[in-house]
Write a protein that holds these residues in place. Structure first.
Motif, short mmCIF file in Angstrom:
data_model
loop_
_atom_site.label_atom_id
_atom_site.label_comp_id
_atom_site.label_asym_id
_atom_site.label_seq_id
_atom_site.Cartn_x
_atom_site.Cartn_y
_atom_site.Cartn_z
N GLY A 221 9.04 28.35 -0.06
CA GLY A 221 10.01 29.40 0.26
C GLY A 221 11.05 29.58 -0.83
O GLY A 221 11.33 30.70 -1.25
N GLU B 44 4.87 40.35 7.73
CA GLU B 44 5.12 38.92 7.54
C GLU B 44 4.71 38.05 8.74
O GLU B 44 5.13 36.90 8.85
N THR C 96 8.64 33.61 7.95
CA THR C 96 9.99 33.82 7.40
C THR C 96 10.92 34.55 8.37
O THR C 96 12.10 34.22 8.47
N TRP D 73 15.91 38.04 2.33
CA TRP D 73 15.30 36.89 1.66
C TRP D 73 16.34 35.92 1.11
O TRP D 73 16.06 34.73 0.94
N TYR E 184 16.79 33.58 3.87
CA TYR E 184 15.63 32.68 3.98
C TYR E 184 15.69 31.57 2.93
O TYR E 184 15.46 30.40 3.23
N CYS F 122 16.02 27.47 3.41
CA CYS F 122 14.99 26.57 2.86
C CYS F 122 15.61 25.51 1.95
O CYS F 122 15.26 24.33 2.03
N ASN G 289 4.45 33.00 -1.93
CA ASN G 289 4.60 33.70 -0.65
C ASN G 289 3.42 33.39 0.26
O ASN G 289 3.57 33.07 1.44
#
Length: 463
Positions: free
Chosen positions: A160, A292, A297, A385, A388, A392, A432
């Protein structure tokens, strides 16, 4: 050295996004659908009622959390991206109109996968040292599975972190600069020798804005996405509906070509796309890449929702896939296929094919609106993102790593605005895809938990 990296990445990428991986993604979605007795179809009206009803409520979230509406907007911010415009065009060009049918199939099963991911993320989430709610695949692996599976959580988080800089940031910024450059150039406002300087200015400006939003924390992210996502989605849908209504007589023939092209692509594309598997691969991979589902995610954003009912939040996963793929991606496909713009089947295509569908109806002035839409799509993806990546990196190294990550992530915008990103995009796409593997294993192993929680939820609702 560079050629070796490209060769290795190409092999891994082709496998990750190839037929075996797609069979796994569709397979887990089908397995979950069977175990929940096709919840996404049986309870679809309920899902729409629950999600739309909660989105209209103006309640405030507690500290360190998002309202359910802000959570879905943050997740949609990351999924509704330039891929909905450029990716669908590419799928149709390489896979024919039939790719749209397979995109719908992937969305049908993806709804159940995303429902499971969101439900698990809310159920197994934690509260971090700052009092923020944190969750997602790494947390439902850690808190839901035996210790022997915990390595999957660290793999997911590592992939990630590596993916967000390319997929979530640099390539999206590149899309923004391209959209602005083309809009300004079409009106002869931007001389060719000024493009590099303008792009650098755009990159620096975006870098500052991204930093201010991310450093502002979860509340600020939620506030931005809850305003940006509805605006950009409605604007795009209204423009697309205009094209469709203008060519309303073509719609039945277009749907016929989509169904026919799904099983006999050569008959629709004049023999250029002859492979049934190519049409299926492009449609399925586009659907997965867009919504997704299977990537896990989106559940990171939903884990921040101020709710005590994981299953109820899970229905937002169904809503999300429906909006992203069934509505927005289908709109893009209809703009291309109804407008009658020439499609060079078998050759790569991108956003320019979709934009030509709009300009064929509205004229060149619409390029301003499409540029604004593309910028909104790309910017919202960057913010989603960013969250995200923060979650992570925090899982791997603790909350002290959050600030350095946010600064580095923000500065990546300058790279995206000023450099050629061919290899970076390809490597990011690979990471990804690698996130899918640990996530799908966890969702498959925890499917029993999802089924049990769903049964208990409806027993209480009907009790």
């Amino acid at each position: 050295m560079l050629s070796t990296i490209e060769a290795v990445n190409s092999v891994v990428n082709n496998f990750i996004w190839g037929v075996p991986a797609m069979i796994c993604i569709i397979g887990v979605g089908l397995y979950l659908s069977i175990r929940t007795r096709f919840l996404q179809i049986r309870k679809f009206p309920y899902a729409m009622k629950v999600t739309l009803g909660r989105m209209m409520k103006k309640k405030e979230a507690s500290d360190g959390a998002l309202t359910p509406f802000q959570a879905v907007c943050t997740a949609l911010a990351a999924t509704v991206g330039t891929g909905n415009v450029a990716g669908v065009a590419g799928a149709i060009a390489i896979g024919g109109p039939g790719a749209v049918f397979w995109m719908w199939v992937s969305a049908l099963f993806g709804m159940c996968t995303k429902f499971a991911e969101v439900t698990l993320a809310v159920h197994f989430r934690e509260t971090n040292a700052q009092g923020d709610l944190v969750g997602g695949p790494m947390y439902y692996i850690k808190n839901g599975l035996d210790k022997k599976w915990h390595f999957l959580a660290y793999l997911f988080a590592a992939f990630g972190v590596l993916a967000v800089f390319g997929t979530g940031n640099a390539t999206q910024v590149n899309t923004i600069t391209t959209a602005i450059d083309s809009a300004l150039s079409s009106f002869n406002v931007l001389p060719a020798d000024a493009v590099k300087l303008v792009n650098l200015i755009i990159g620096v400006a975006l870098s500052i804005i991204i930093a201010l939003i991310l450093i502002g924390g979860i509340k600020r992210i939620g506030n931005v996405t809850s305003k940006l996502v509805p605006f950009m989605a409605i604007m795009y849908i209204v423009l697309a509906l205009g094209v469709i209504f203008f060519h309303i007589k073509s719609v039945p023939a277009v749907f016929a070509s989509i169904i026919e092209g799904a099983f006999h692509p050569a008959s629709v594309t004049g023999g250029v796309v002859g492979s049934f598997f190519m049409s299926m691969k492009k449609g399925v991979s586009r659907g997965i890449f867009s919504n997704e589902a299977g990537l896990g995610t989106g559940s990171i954003a939903h884990a921040c929702a101020d709710t005590k009912k994981p299953v109820k939040q899970g229905f937002f996963g169904i809503f999300e896939v429906f909006v992203d793929t069934i509505i927005i991606c289908t709109m893009t496909a209809l703009v291309i296929l109804c407008s009658g713009v020439p499609v060079n089947y078998g050759e790569a295509a991108g956003a320019e094919l979709t934009i030509s569908g709009f300009t064929a109806v509205y004229g060149s002035w619409v390029s301003i609106f499409t540029a604004v839409a593309m910028c909104c799509f790309a910017f919202s993806t960057i913010i989603g993102w960013g969250l995200y990546g923060t979650r992570c990196i925090e899982f791997l190294f603790g909350s002290r790593s959050n600030m350095p990550f946010m600064v580095l992530y923000s500065l990546t915008a300058i790279v995206g605005a000023t450099m050629n990103l061919g290899l970076m995009w390809s490597i990011a796409e690979t990471f990804n895809g690698l996130m899918v593997i640990p996530n799908l294993i966890a969702v498959f192993l925890l499917s029993g938990v999802v089924v049990k929680m769903t049964k208990e939820y409806f027993a209480k609702e009907n009790g």
